[in-house]
Write an enzyme that holds these catalytic residues in place. Structure first.
Site, PDB file in Angstrom:
ATOM      1  N   ASP A  99       0.937  -1.206  -0.075  1.00 23.83           N
ATOM      2  CA  ASP A  99       0.051  -0.204  -0.002  1.00 23.83           C
ATOM      3  C   ASP A  99       0.922   1.185   0.128  1.00 23.83           C
ATOM      4  O   ASP A  99       1.880   1.418   0.783  1.00 23.83           O
ATOM      5  CB  ASP A  99      -0.873  -0.002   1.397  1.00 23.83           C
ATOM      6  N   HIS A 125      -7.503   9.974   3.704  1.00 25.33           N
ATOM      7  CA  HIS A 125      -7.132   8.944   4.378  1.00 25.33           C
ATOM      8  C   HIS A 125      -7.244   9.646   6.092  1.00 25.33           C
ATOM      9  O   HIS A 125      -6.969  10.511   6.210  1.00 25.33           O
ATOM     10  CB  HIS A 125      -5.640   8.605   4.324  1.00 25.33           C
ATOM     11  N   HIS A 151      -9.651   4.594  -1.915  1.00 25.35           N
ATOM     12  CA  HIS A 151      -8.756   4.949  -0.844  1.00 25.35           C
ATOM     13  C   HIS A 151      -9.428   5.529   0.450  1.00 25.35           C
ATOM     14  O   HIS A 151     -10.680   6.257   0.028  1.00 25.35           O
ATOM     15  CB  HIS A 151      -7.596   5.623  -0.959  1.00 25.35           C
ATOM     16  N   SER A 162     -12.157   4.540   5.623  1.00 22.71           N
ATOM     17  CA  SER A 162     -12.679   4.555   7.066  1.00 22.71           C
ATOM     18  C   SER A 162     -13.428   5.869   7.354  1.00 22.71           C
ATOM     19  O   SER A 162     -13.139   6.882   6.868  1.00 22.71           O
ATOM     20  CB  SER A 162     -11.565   4.920   8.040  1.00 22.71           C
ATOM     21  N   ASN A 186     -10.221   0.308   0.493  1.00 24.28           N
ATOM     22  CA  ASN A 186      -9.287   0.279   1.201  1.00 24.28           C
ATOM     23  C   ASN A 186     -10.040   0.905   2.674  1.00 24.28           C
ATOM     24  O   ASN A 186     -10.323   1.774   2.714  1.00 24.28           O
ATOM     25  CB  ASN A 186      -8.128   1.225   0.820  1.00 24.28           C
ATOM     26  N   VAL A 187      -9.231   0.048   3.592  1.00 30.09           N
ATOM     27  CA  VAL A 187      -9.750   0.378   5.257  1.00 30.09           C
ATOM     28  C   VAL A 187      -8.614   0.283   5.863  1.00 30.09           C
ATOM     29  O   VAL A 187      -8.319  -0.979   6.068  1.00 30.09           O
ATOM     30  CB  VAL A 187     -10.986  -0.237   5.316  1.00 30.09           C
ATOM     31  N   THR A 208      -7.647   3.316   8.971  1.00 32.53           N
ATOM     32  CA  THR A 208      -7.588   3.997  10.262  1.00 32.53           C
ATOM     33  C   THR A 208      -8.491   3.181  11.202  1.00 32.53           C
ATOM     34  O   THR A 208      -8.559   3.112  12.351  1.00 32.53           O
ATOM     35  CB  THR A 208      -7.908   5.280   9.958  1.00 32.53           C
TER      36      THR A 208
HETATM   37  P1  13P Z   1      -8.249   4.726   5.719  1.00 34.34           P
HETATM   38  O1  13P Z   1      -7.110   4.678   6.627  1.00 34.34           O
HETATM   39  O2  13P Z   1      -8.802   6.284   5.911  1.00 34.34           O
HETATM   40  O3  13P Z   1      -9.092   3.628   6.020  1.00 34.34           O
HETATM   41  O4  13P Z   1      -7.739   4.735   4.265  1.00 34.34           O
HETATM   42  C1  13P Z   1      -6.890   3.555   4.043  1.00 34.34           C
HETATM   43  C2  13P Z   1      -6.504   3.467   2.702  1.00 34.34           C
HETATM   44  O5  13P Z   1      -6.757   4.189   1.871  1.00 34.34           O
HETATM   45  C3  13P Z   1      -4.974   2.980   2.567  1.00 34.34           C
HETATM   46  O6  13P Z   1      -4.385   2.952   1.398  1.00 34.34           O
END
Ligand code: 13P
Length: 271
Positions: A79, A173, A201, A204, A223-224, A226
């Site tokens: 990532d 993010h 992305h 969260s 993508n998750v 946080t």
């Molecule tokens: P979050 O931390 O906001 O969930 O984003 C995750 C992410 O996009 C990792 O690339």
């Protein structure tokens, strides 16, 4: 099945794969127990900091062995790869997928970097993800967003031959100060402009219905990160504040279960 093929299947069926970051054995276990319980495939993501924390071989080894142990279909993804050197190390270590993040570079430099990664990834036949537009990073102002322009997407994809593209359509993010509003019109236009797999992305804190709508409009990887850290740490603190237990095997399970439950709710949104 290769991740590229799985993402294509998702794209065609308007579903998505959940891509979750893990930071240690306990967060990995929470994620994998959720995937197992839901009989769902999962992408396990590692950033540079997680790789540096756990060690490259340890981190990928834990991920791959975990998938086998729980009998879960899954893939290991780099990532936000920030250098060719890191990408190369991950490819040689056996990653199934790599992201090169040139999103803060001018367009032509972003293209050049992504093209380099596509070329050096060829012998490994892995999924390559890049980012066009800019999704604010952790600690940055969520307002620091440069939306992906649909008119740039075809050019970027044609020039780089990437497999997957992270798009900026209103997410960021980390935590949000206000509920994010996603630009679905833009997403639909991006989807129309290209067949590349689209990645969301900053998952969260995005409302469930927005995640669902994004998937209906062409997102096939969500993508998750946080929320996993936050859930784990909040639950761990709660345990630590209410007990003097020093047997850490009795301390962690509460937090692992909370991550498991969180991931199950996210997996429910993927189809
Ligand atoms: P979050 O931390 O906001 O969930 O984003 C995750 C992410 O996009 C990792 O690339």
């Amino acid at each position: 099945m290769k991740l590229k093929e799985k993402l294509l299947e998702c794209q065609q069926s308007q579903s998505a794969l959940l891509a979750t970051n893990f930071y240690n054995f306990e967060t990995l276990r929470g994620v994998l127990e959720a995937a197992k319980a839901m009989n769902s495939p999962i992408i396990l993501q590692l950033t540079r900091s997680s790789i540096e924390y756990m060690g490259l071989e340890n981190a990928i080894g834990m991920g791959k062995e975990g998938l086998k142990y729980y009998n879960v279909e899954g893939w290991i993804h780099l990532d936000h790869g920030d250098s060719i050197d890191l990408v190369e190390k991950c490819l040689h270590a056996g990653f199934d997928s790599v992201m090169i993040d040139g999103s803060e570079l001018p367009m032509e430099e972003n293209i050049e970097l992504a093209r380099k990664v596509v070329n050096l990834s060829k012998p490994f036949d892995v999924n390559v993800e890049a980012e066009l537009g800019y999704v604010a990073k952790l600690g940055q102002d969520a307002g620091k967003v440069e939306y992906t322009r649909p008119e740039d997407v075809k050019y970027f994809v044609d020039e780089t031959w990437i497999d997957a593209l992270a798009v900026a359509i209103g997410t960021a993010h980390g935590f949000y100060k206000e509920t994010p509003k996603l630009d679905f019109k833009r997403l639909a236009a991006i989807r129309k402009a290209t067949n590349v797999k689209l990645v969301l992305h900053g998952g969260s804190g995005v409302p469930d219905d927005s995640i669902r709508r994004a998937i209906q409009n062409g997102i096939c990887k969500v993508n998750v990160a946080t929320e996993i850290k936050d859930t784990f740490m909040k639950n761990l603190k709660q345990t630590l504040n209410t007990s003097d237990e020093i047997d850490l095997r009795k301390v962690f399970p509460h937090a692992i279960l909370a991550v498991n439950k969180l991931i199950q709710t996210k997996l429910n949104l993927m189809h």
